[in-house]
Design a protein around this motif. Sequence first.
Motif, short mmCIF file in Angstrom:
data_model
loop_
_atom_site.label_atom_id
_atom_site.label_comp_id
_atom_site.label_asym_id
_atom_site.label_seq_id
_atom_site.Cartn_x
_atom_site.Cartn_y
_atom_site.Cartn_z
N THR A 117 16.52 54.01 36.58
CA THR A 117 17.94 54.35 36.59
C THR A 117 18.41 54.48 38.05
O THR A 117 17.60 54.39 38.97
CB THR A 117 18.22 55.65 35.81
N ILE A 176 19.26 58.02 25.16
CA ILE A 176 18.75 57.77 26.50
C ILE A 176 19.64 56.82 27.29
O ILE A 176 19.91 57.03 28.47
CB ILE A 176 17.31 57.18 26.47
N CYS A 177 20.09 55.73 26.67
CA CYS A 177 20.68 54.64 27.46
C CYS A 177 22.11 54.91 27.90
O CYS A 177 22.56 54.38 28.90
CB CYS A 177 20.61 53.34 26.67
N CYS A 222 24.89 53.91 26.54
CA CYS A 222 25.85 52.86 26.18
C CYS A 222 27.00 53.38 25.32
O CYS A 222 28.11 52.87 25.37
CB CYS A 222 25.17 51.77 25.35
N THR A 264 28.56 48.99 30.32
CA THR A 264 29.72 49.35 31.12
C THR A 264 30.67 50.37 30.46
O THR A 264 31.06 51.34 31.12
CB THR A 264 30.50 48.07 31.50
N PRO A 265 31.06 50.20 29.20
CA PRO A 265 32.01 51.17 28.64
C PRO A 265 31.49 52.60 28.71
O PRO A 265 32.24 53.52 29.10
CB PRO A 265 32.15 50.71 27.18
N TYR A 288 27.36 45.35 28.73
CA TYR A 288 27.01 46.13 27.55
C TYR A 288 26.93 47.62 27.87
O TYR A 288 27.34 48.46 27.07
CB TYR A 288 25.69 45.63 26.97
N LEU A 315 31.69 53.81 32.33
CA LEU A 315 33.07 54.12 32.74
C LEU A 315 33.49 55.49 32.21
O LEU A 315 34.13 56.28 32.92
CB LEU A 315 34.03 53.04 32.24
N GLY A 373 36.18 46.81 27.12
CA GLY A 373 35.40 46.98 25.90
C GLY A 373 35.87 46.02 24.83
O GLY A 373 35.68 46.25 23.64
N GLY A 429 34.29 48.62 21.58
CA GLY A 429 33.90 48.88 22.97
C GLY A 429 32.86 49.99 23.05
O GLY A 429 32.22 50.16 24.08
N HIS A 435 22.39 56.91 32.51
CA HIS A 435 22.66 55.61 31.91
C HIS A 435 21.60 54.60 32.33
O HIS A 435 21.05 54.68 33.42
CB HIS A 435 24.03 55.08 32.37
N ILE A 436 21.37 53.67 31.45
CA ILE A 436 20.49 52.55 31.81
C ILE A 436 21.36 51.30 31.89
O ILE A 436 22.16 51.03 31.00
CB ILE A 436 19.39 52.33 30.75
N ARG A 467 16.56 49.85 18.44
CA ARG A 467 15.78 49.94 19.69
C ARG A 467 14.28 50.04 19.43
O ARG A 467 13.47 49.41 20.10
CB ARG A 467 16.27 51.14 20.50
N SER A 519 22.86 50.97 21.83
CA SER A 519 21.65 50.28 22.28
C SER A 519 20.37 50.98 21.86
O SER A 519 19.46 50.37 21.33
CB SER A 519 21.65 50.12 23.80
N CYS A 520 20.30 52.29 22.10
CA CYS A 520 19.02 52.97 21.79
C CYS A 520 19.15 53.89 20.59
O CYS A 520 18.18 54.13 19.90
CB CYS A 520 18.51 53.74 23.00
N GLU A 521 20.32 54.42 20.38
CA GLU A 521 20.54 55.40 19.31
C GLU A 521 19.57 56.56 19.37
O GLU A 521 19.29 57.20 18.37
CB GLU A 521 20.51 54.72 17.93
N LEU A 564 19.95 45.47 26.71
CA LEU A 564 20.47 46.65 26.00
C LEU A 564 21.01 46.30 24.62
O LEU A 564 21.01 47.12 23.72
CB LEU A 564 21.54 47.35 26.83
N TYR A 613 30.84 41.03 21.16
CA TYR A 613 29.41 40.73 21.07
C TYR A 613 29.11 40.42 19.60
O TYR A 613 29.95 40.67 18.72
CB TYR A 613 28.58 41.93 21.53
N PHE A 641 13.18 54.59 24.79
CA PHE A 641 13.48 54.45 26.22
C PHE A 641 13.00 55.68 26.99
O PHE A 641 13.15 55.75 28.21
CB PHE A 641 14.97 54.24 26.43
N HIS A 691 29.46 50.85 22.54
CA HIS A 691 28.26 50.03 22.32
C HIS A 691 27.08 50.91 21.94
O HIS A 691 27.02 52.08 22.30
CB HIS A 691 27.93 49.24 23.58
#
Lengths: 993, 170
Positions: free
Chosen positions: A735, B52-53, B55, B111-112, B109, B115, A26, B43, B140-141, A281, B47-49, A196, A30, A728, B45
């Motif tokens: 998925t 759903i995703c 991250c 991945t954290p 993106y 994991l 992590g 770390g 996860h997406i 998003r 993405s969608c807030e 993403l 970015y 989403f 992340h």
Amino acid sequence: MNDSSSPKKYLGQSVERIEDATLLRGAAPYTDDIPVPVGTLHAAILRSPHAHADILSIDVTAAEQRPGVHAVLTGRDIKALTEPFLIVLRVPLDQWSLAVDRVRFVGESVVVVIAEDRYLAEDALEYIDVKYRPIEAVIGTMDATKDGAPLVHEAAGTNVVSRRDFSYGEPEDAFAKADKIVELTIDYPRNSQTPLEGFVVVANYLPGDESYDILSNFQGPFTVHPVMSKALRCKGSQLRMRSPAYSGGGFGVKQAIFPYVVLMCVASRKVGRPVKWVEDRLEHLTAAIAAPNRVIEAKAAVMNDGKIIGLHFEQWDDYGAYLRPPMPGPLYRQHGIMTGAYDVPNMTIVNNLVMTNKTPSGMVRGFGGPQIYYSIERLVHTVAVELDMDHLEIIKKNLIPAGSFPYRAAAGALIDSGDYQQALEIAERDGKLEDLQERRDEMRAAGKLYGIGYAAVVEPAQSNMGYLSTINTVEERKKAGPKGGNVAIATVNIDPLGTVSVTADSLPQGQGHGTILSQIVADELGLTPQEIIVNMERDTQRDPWSIATGNYSSRFSSSTVVSAQKAAQRVRAKLARIAAQTLNVPAEEIDFVGGQVFAKGNPENTLRFSRVAGTTHWSPGELPTDMAPGVTETVTWSAPELEPPNDKDQINTSLTYGFVFDFCGLQVDRVTGEVRIDRYVTMHDSGEILNPLLADGQVYGAFAWGLGIALSEEFVYGGDGSFLSGTFADYLCPTAPEVPEPQILHMVSPSPFTPLGAKGIAEGNVMSTPVCIANAVADATGQRDLRLPLSPSKIMGLIDDDEPPAPTRAASEILVKSDAKGGRGVTGSGSARAPAAIQTVWDTLLDPVKLAAVIPGCHQLDLVGENNYTAEVSLGVGAVRGRFTADVRLADLDPPNSVVLSGGLHGPLGASSGMGKVTLTASGESTRIDYDYEVVVTGKVVAIGGRMLDGASRVLVEQFFRRLIAQIEGQNEAGNSAGSWLSRLLKILGVGR
Amino acid sequence: MSQPIENQKQQVNFTLNGREVGGSAEPRKLLSDFLRQEMALTGVHVSCEHGICGCCTVRIDGKAVRACLTLAVQVDGRRVDTVESLAHAGELSDLQKAFRKHHGLQCGYCTPGILMSVEAFLEISPKPNEEEIRDMLGGHICRCTGYTGMVRAIKEVVEQRNEPVPLIEV
Ligand code: FES
Ligand code: FES
């Protein structure tokens, strides 16, 4: 150890990625993670709720007073400070980074607020008062081409802003002489791979030299750089674009960031502080970009033996509200290869570029390929169906013959290498096609809908920078000067302690380009990949310039790597000469292995690599006299095969062309409409593989998106242009449970046009997979007109017609209206007419057994008290499906005239409660049923958004009444069993087992 | 005119990656923003807030939780673990190494969050089969990988962690 005999120690191996140790912690910075200058402010954007409207007024005074707000900018500021963006066509399609006077799509940026933090900036958006006058919008692509359609850009005078036709070979003859002409119309949807990580821009205006310093996750800041600097009225060198090394996915999409770069530059200039904007998003899905949806009329001139002798494509490519550079790329990117994998010498193409009131289209992985291969490969399948021949046989009959490479395709592609026949052989054998065919027979014998699909695709890589000039006529091109090529740049640098660093002109978005560069350079210099530091940042002010720099068209593996290898070879040559002098041998005899430099015959006599490299820094006096000090080698390279379009409009659109042949077997569930992929085989006849682990990674990734395109992903618009896929939960990305593991097969046909022999491999499956799946669905269902995505509801629409015909229902009609209430609740009302007397209808409604058969998805209904029922029901809303317990109470009974129902549903996915009233009125022989209801929903289901709740509730209510009517009809007509109705209705709904 | 803002921030004390930490957050501040912006744990992340995703997944008292659907003030007094806690003494964990070996990540993106979910999942369900692994990953997406590499990585870790501890002969 004798490494000198295997100079490619790392290249071609599944070397683990050098990027991963950072990413897995992590710790990768970015763009949004990178520290910003002190005093940076944050922007939030107010966007248009209308697809087409005049902006009558914008009142920002209240917003300006809000806490923490520094400035509020509108289109007026933007128009005063910037120029409209340059476009490829000479058509007045003016656009700025904020809407000026008119909005043309839902989500268009209208106002930007700059505040102390993002929360405060968003708070202030609510205090902006914009008055709009809505104008009729045009959404459908073909609707936009009709006379009298609303004009997206009045000044252009038409929505079809470019039309060109092309003819190659003798198409008229071919179509005249054909035994049969097979036609198919394709309506390819809008979608995007939606990285993403969204867009991030930090802009800093530097008043001293009136320049802009921008950090953004742009994946190709060079191509559109002139567009941005022209808009900002500055010199190119005053616009410094920096892209960081790590990016959370790109897939082409991150080219579309440029309007925001310009917008934030203006914002920074206005407030005198750096300004940062991070896309969310909803903004991304609504307003960032989509691959253009496209209507294609495809025709094939075929002989009775299955030989295709001519092709015709008329395409209407939908660019939405604005044409943003490098659009209309997708319409021309595949131009040279429009005959696909087939040897067809005669072809006509008509390209129409259409504007509508939707989000502007842009670059997305595959770049026009998914659209075109969907039409070619659906067409070839249709040829097979119409000739009653085997699909695979038609493919084989028409493939470009082995031994004819380099092969010049009708529209100009110079296909470098391949052996398509052998690829098919390997795929059939190793992919066990026969087993799959047997399985199809067995499944069909068991009454299942089972199909096998094929797709053959030529995968282009490394675009010819001149391809877009094909949109201009020969005369126009002559005036503008020829455009072609694709310049690649890489630099290898060695510091005084002998450590090696590499920079290159690719901006990877996760592909692991750094790893591959480290493999190449390590091999040349006798080091390990871990010893090479690769820095993939790019800076337009400091790095060597090439218009092609960036990450798109799979250009890395056939171009950037070439420059990197050449640069490393130059470094090696230089160090060899230095070492040769010390070791007293000719430079040709010097070898590099394991961090040592030595004469080939005499490995005892060695120098440390770092020592040799250090000489160039520490003691330039000792260097051979004609040698420059330091070790930094930059190489630029462009392949000569990328020529500009010729006078016959032929263009070699890409440098390399791989071949992909896919097949799959799948089952279509008759009850749910779900597509279940049994086995998917993808065969790649590619160039040299630089890193098998990474190459397969690209195939898996492209396959997964291809699957999404085929089955679930679409940007949906309402008829009025409202955007309906803003989360989403509405835009459905596959998925892990939905993505099977494809079997990947390889063979290698090295490209003769690029020194490492490598081609692209990352885009083929986004072209092959959607159509392979669609062909299998066509095979399973016998249907020809398939529109992606093939969602369960669409499939049910395709297959339910093999059910017994519906009884005539002249006496009944159903009208359903419903409204989503802010996404949390639904109200609805409507009426239905049942062909029975009022008492019969009443009795049916109040009979628990009959009611159980009528409620969609109902497994069980129990009477638990007077006028109180509980029921177990399975309901699906979009992708979310679950079992719920329903509690229904009847009140205010006025037999047989009216009843009030109340109750709720609850289950793991959420809960709802509601109330409805049903009124019965006798009307002749039949009964009119009026109802209205209000439902509030909570829990997970809410996340799916108003659109789906609304649609789902409408479907449910409609189903309820259909089934009620059917139930009543069933009572009227003996022999029409409720069972078949039940199953039919369950299928339509996609619920139940 | 811009003005300094009075925020009614609240004190939040919690255990973050094994260390006692404190900070202050407005009640509406998302845990994801708080961890990223105040605790410098980028770390995590986003993405969608909208949940759903996956991250932004972190562990709160051991459970995998969406940080974008959690408010910072909610973690007061609790234990929060992020991806930054996985590598020990500079060495990647078995799971991280397996992701690298099987190319379970591309842009990294997603991945954290993945994991963290996997770790929480394997604690409750130490011997999942592939279907169960895929089911769990369904929260996860990932847009890059097509999931194949990560499924292989998780399967390998499941095997390794379930290997019988060799008996020491006396
Ligand atoms: S960012 Fe939290 S679930 Fe997507
Ligand atoms: S690795 Fe890019 S989203 Fe998963």
